[in-house]
Design an enzyme around this catalytic site. Structure first.
Site, PDB file in Angstrom:
ATOM      1  N   GLU A  24       0.822  -1.218   0.000  1.00 36.27           N
ATOM      2  CA  GLU A  24       0.000   0.000   0.000  1.00 36.27           C
ATOM      3  C   GLU A  24       0.849   1.259   0.000  1.00 36.27           C
ATOM      4  O   GLU A  24       0.524   2.258   0.634  1.00 36.27           O
ATOM      5  CB  GLU A  24      -0.980  -0.002   1.184  1.00 36.27           C
ATOM      6  CG  GLU A  24      -2.116  -1.003   1.025  1.00 36.27           C
ATOM      7  CD  GLU A  24      -3.204  -0.834   2.069  1.00 36.27           C
ATOM      8  OE1 GLU A  24      -3.136   0.123   2.856  1.00 36.27           O
ATOM      9  OE2 GLU A  24      -4.113  -1.660   2.089  1.00 36.27           O
ATOM     10  N   GLY A  25       1.966   1.212  -0.701  1.00 39.30           N
ATOM     11  CA  GLY A  25       2.875   2.354  -0.766  1.00 39.30           C
ATOM     12  C   GLY A  25       4.041   2.144   0.171  1.00 39.30           C
ATOM     13  O   GLY A  25       3.865   2.099   1.392  1.00 39.30           O
TER      14      GLY A  25
END
Length: 817
Positions: free
Chosen positions: A504-505
């Site tokens: 997620e990043g």
């Protein structure tokens, strides 16, 4: 002298309270009149002339635009860096909420405290107490991660049958339609028992087909897929990440070309000829649930070279739903993330034809995929990984507090050694920060907000605090946490840390680019308005924005100086007592942060987004302002319990100290050294006055989690607590209770030993001798024997025979006890 003092006071008051231009004009006019008629000082007509001219320019909009803001607008348009479409969509995604207040330099504390406290409905609480509790009881994490490398089939079926995969699906489609708060608490509880199960549950309820369908799907797509997702008849995954495009999702190489073709629908078996669709080729990696998915959410770049859809050739990123049984779709291989065994793997396909109505939202949403993704990301990113981080903090607090009280060395519980209690304070303090931060964001989500900046703050800071808390827990446990086996309740979470840090990043990117890069534009009161005015060539809108911006900067200069000189003692606070000084310091640092932010943009311009170290420190300032304010909100939500004062102080004081250090690091490295020196004198006129939480506070926190008391209970509420004493976690509370209860008897026995009263040698023999001599009662003997057995169960680690089959210790236990 008096008139000069009055001028300074007047300017300071007008700036501190951000008076509008007309009020500044009236105030200064009154001062000039008082100077001439009250103090008898002759004001030269030229002074009045200059004042009238400046007042006219500032207050008459057409004149101001012609003389001042118009020329500035021309320069601004030239120096404003261009923004790509993906950047624009990321900036526009979601909403700003409490983060905007923190960026304003004047947080509205009453607004913060007026936010509703997150609560579970009766239905949500019943689900946590019922199916979620039962699911946790079915999970043997050692067996899942070491032996089966997967959840057992009964667990999979239980997850499907009880609606865990449809928590976000609306009830009209058969889903549970839980609040975001309930969704997070379910994931948290499951994660306290096993990360594999938690990931399996959280992914379908996060960014993926379910979320995208509910927001953008056609009625036909919703009616078909959402009931099936809610009942577990479909297992979804979402394929975004490619080997050559990780965090830079906008550069995915996967593509689809609009054409006409034929296909057989695997859902119905019907064959369709000569239909408009897309021929897609992709290679994706790191896709959770891909190996077992029945429905594939797919992101790709769409092109229309033959102009079958219109004049545009490059359509843009598009999201589609593809049944994994469809011809050409390849799944089935898996990756093996360290420390967990959730299904994760690649998917690929070459020139797979899909009809146009498989695009999520249908043909009109072709090319809208990136916007769809970033708009939904803020929700899932506030819930999934932050919830797992909270779970790790709760487990670390629960097990470390008990272990440090049960385990002794040199006749003293190890938690009472100062070096150990320092680590324990961090574990509890980070857990308090993590849950407070997420709960406040969940409040915003359930109010209808989509706080995109705060979601990045949560993703980065919760996972980093999880890493620190688990590291400290491993250190305190020592050898207990080193040996893998069913008794080791920390190792798998420790091994899985890189998963949360990466997905997620990636955290490095999130901290250095996203938090402030997005926050500076979205949360700043004026920057986005100025940029939009420049892109739209709207001089009138720019005039209003830049005028307000200048007033904003002047105000923050005076506010920062005054609050720094006074230590914020005269700032307002919504509460009296122990928390008042924290609200005041937060107001001070909010003003300073707003000033530093503007000065960074002023001195570095568009190059700021490439100065990632400086951007990261600005992001740290905003993040820790948020974390500290969330901790204050949590303290009030819990009823300001006196037992939690120490952990609240630790959490807030360390967050404030982190703000101060981020500001210091920023000023130390700002390229314009003269500006940095001036800002340092304004913000820190007396130097760095804040310190992290004291050793005394840390010791109070550590003692609080070693006791069966309210602080420990609140920090660990919502986690799964096994009742079985044969369980490595389940034995901890009975052992803690037994060890504390029998401590006076053990002290009595040790004293008798020092006095030479025993003829026997071993602890077991001396216990029997004390009973026989009447020095202790039978009930005391039984209590000590039980406490010693439970203590041994807590301390022991697993051992195996040479074939790695677990050793049977029952005989050894009988010999000892």
């Amino acid at each position: 002298m008096l008139s000069a003092i009055l001028l300074i006071v007047l300017v300071g008051v007008l700036a501190y309270y951000r008076a509008p231009v007309i009020v500044w004009t009236i105030g200064l006019a009154i001062w000039l009149l008082a100077l001439q008629f009250g103090f008898g000082v002759a004001v030269h007509p030229a002074v009045w002339g200059v004042f009238a001219l400046v007042a006219a320019v500032l207050n008459i909009t057409p004149l101001r635009r012609a003389v001042f803001t118009g020329p500035v607008f021309g320069i601004f348009k030239k120096i404003t860096p261009p923004m790509s479409q993906t950047e624009q969509e990321a900036i526009n995604a979601g909403t700003v909420w409490w983060d905007r207040d923190l960026f304003s330099g004047k947080p509205d504390w009453q607004r913060l405290l007026s936010f509703p406290d997150p609560k579970l409905t009766a239905e949500e609480q019943a689900f946590l107490d019922g199916p979620t509790e039962q699911l946790c009881s079915m999970i043997d994490d050692w067996k899942v991660t070491h032996e089966d490398m997967d959840l057992p089939e009964p667990v999979w079926q239980f997850i499907k049958d009880n609606g865990f995969l449809g928590m976000i699906v609306k009830k009209q489609y058969g889903g549970l339609e839980f609040s975001n708060y309930a969704h997070a608490k379910v994931v948290t509880k499951i994660a306290t028992r096993g990360g594999t199960a938690a990931v399996t549950v959280m992914v379908p309820n996060s960014l993926g087909p379910g979320e995208l369908l509910q927001h953008y799907g056609t009625d036909a797509q919703k009616d078909y897929y959402l009931p099936r997702l809610a009942k577990g008849l479909e297992i979804p995954c979402f394929a975004l990440t490619s080997p050559s495009a990780g965090s830079d999702a906008g550069s995915i190489p996967d593509f689809g070309v609009v054409c006409r073709g034929s296909y057989t629908d695997p859902r119905t078996g019907e064959h369709h000829e000569d239909v408009l669709g897309v021929r897609v080729s992709w290679e994706k990696r790191w896709i959770t649930l891909a190996p077992v998915a029945t429905i594939l959410g797919l992101a790709f770049k769409m092109y229309d070279p033959d102009h079958l859809l219109g004049d545009k050739e490059e359509i843009g990123i598009t999201c589609a739903l593809v049944p994994t049984e469809h011809e050409g779709v390849c799944i089935g291989r898996r990756h093996y993330p360290g420390g967990a065994a959730f299904m994760n793997g690649p998917t690929w396909g070459s020139e797979v034809f899909i009809p146009m109505d498989w695009i999520i939202g249908g043909r009109e949403y072709a090319g809208q995929g990136w916007r769809m993704l970033v708009e939904c990301l803020s929700v899932g990113r506030c819930i999934s990984l932050p919830a797992m981080s909270v779970a790790s903090g709760k487990v670390a607090t629960f097990v470390t507090g008990a272990f440090a009280r049960i385990r002794d060395q040199f006749g003293l519980p190890i938690g009472k050694f100062e070096g150990v209690d320092e680590a324990m304070a961090r574990i509890a303090g980070y857990t308090y920060q993590m849950e407070a931060s997420q709960d406040l964001a969940l409040t915003g989500l359930d109010m209808g907000e989509k706080p995109s900046v705060l979601s990045a703050v949560l993703k980065y800071h919760n996972t980093e605090r999880m890493r620190k808390a688990l590291n400290d827990a491993m250190d305190v446990h020592g050898g207990k946490a080193v040996v893998l086996g069913p008794r080791n309740y920390l190792a798998r979470a420790y091994q899985a840390i890189p998963i949360a840090i990466t997905v997620e990043g990636a955290n490095i990117l999130t901290r250095s680019m996203i938090i402030y890069g997005q926050g500076a534009i979205r949360c700043h009161p004026f920057v986005l308005r100025e940029m939009k005015a420049a892109m739209a060539n709207d001089g009138k809108a720019f005039d209003a924005a830049i005028t307000g911006h200048i007033n904003f900067v002047i105000s923050n200069v005076f506010r920062s100086l005054w609050l720094g000189l006074t230590g914020a003692r005269f700032a307002g606070s919504p509460k009296s007592g122990v928390t008042a000084r924290y609200y005041k310091q937060l107001t001070r640092f909010s003003s300073a942060f707003a000033l530093l932010s503007d000065m960074a943009m002023f001195s570095l311009g568009g190059s700021l987004k490439f100065r990632e170290k400086l951007s990261a420190r600005l992001g740290d300032m905003l993040s820790n302002l948020y974390i500290a304010s969330a901790c204050l909100k949590r303290f009030e939500r819990d009823g300001a319990p006196k037992e939690d004062i120490a952990v609240m102080q630790w959490a807030v004081e360390n967050a404030l100290y982190d703000v101060q250090m981020a500001m210091t690091g920023f000023l130390n490295n700002l390229p314009n050294r003269f500006l940095a020196g001036v800002l340092r004198k304004i913000i820190f006129p007396w130097g760095q006055t804040l310190q992290p939480a004291s050793d005394r506070v840390g010791t109070q926190v550590a003692r609080g989690i070693m006791e069966m008391g309210p602080m420990r209970e609140r920090l660990t509420r919502g986690m799964y607590r096994p009742k079985d004493e044969s369980d490595a976690v389940g034995v901890l509370e009975p052992a803690l209770q037994a060890v504390v209860a029998t401590e006076p008897i053990e002290q009595k026995l040790r004293k008798m030993g020092r006095e030479g009263k025993f003829r026997t040698i071993t602890a077991k023999e001396r216990l029997a001798e004390a009973l026989a001599a009447g020095w202790i009662t039978q009930s005391e003997y039984d209590a000590v024997a039980r406490a010693r057995k439970l203590k041994r169960d807590v301390i022991m680690v697993d051992d195996f025979d040479m074939g790695m089959k677990q050793f049977d210790e029952k005989l050894l236990e009988r010999l000892i006890f």
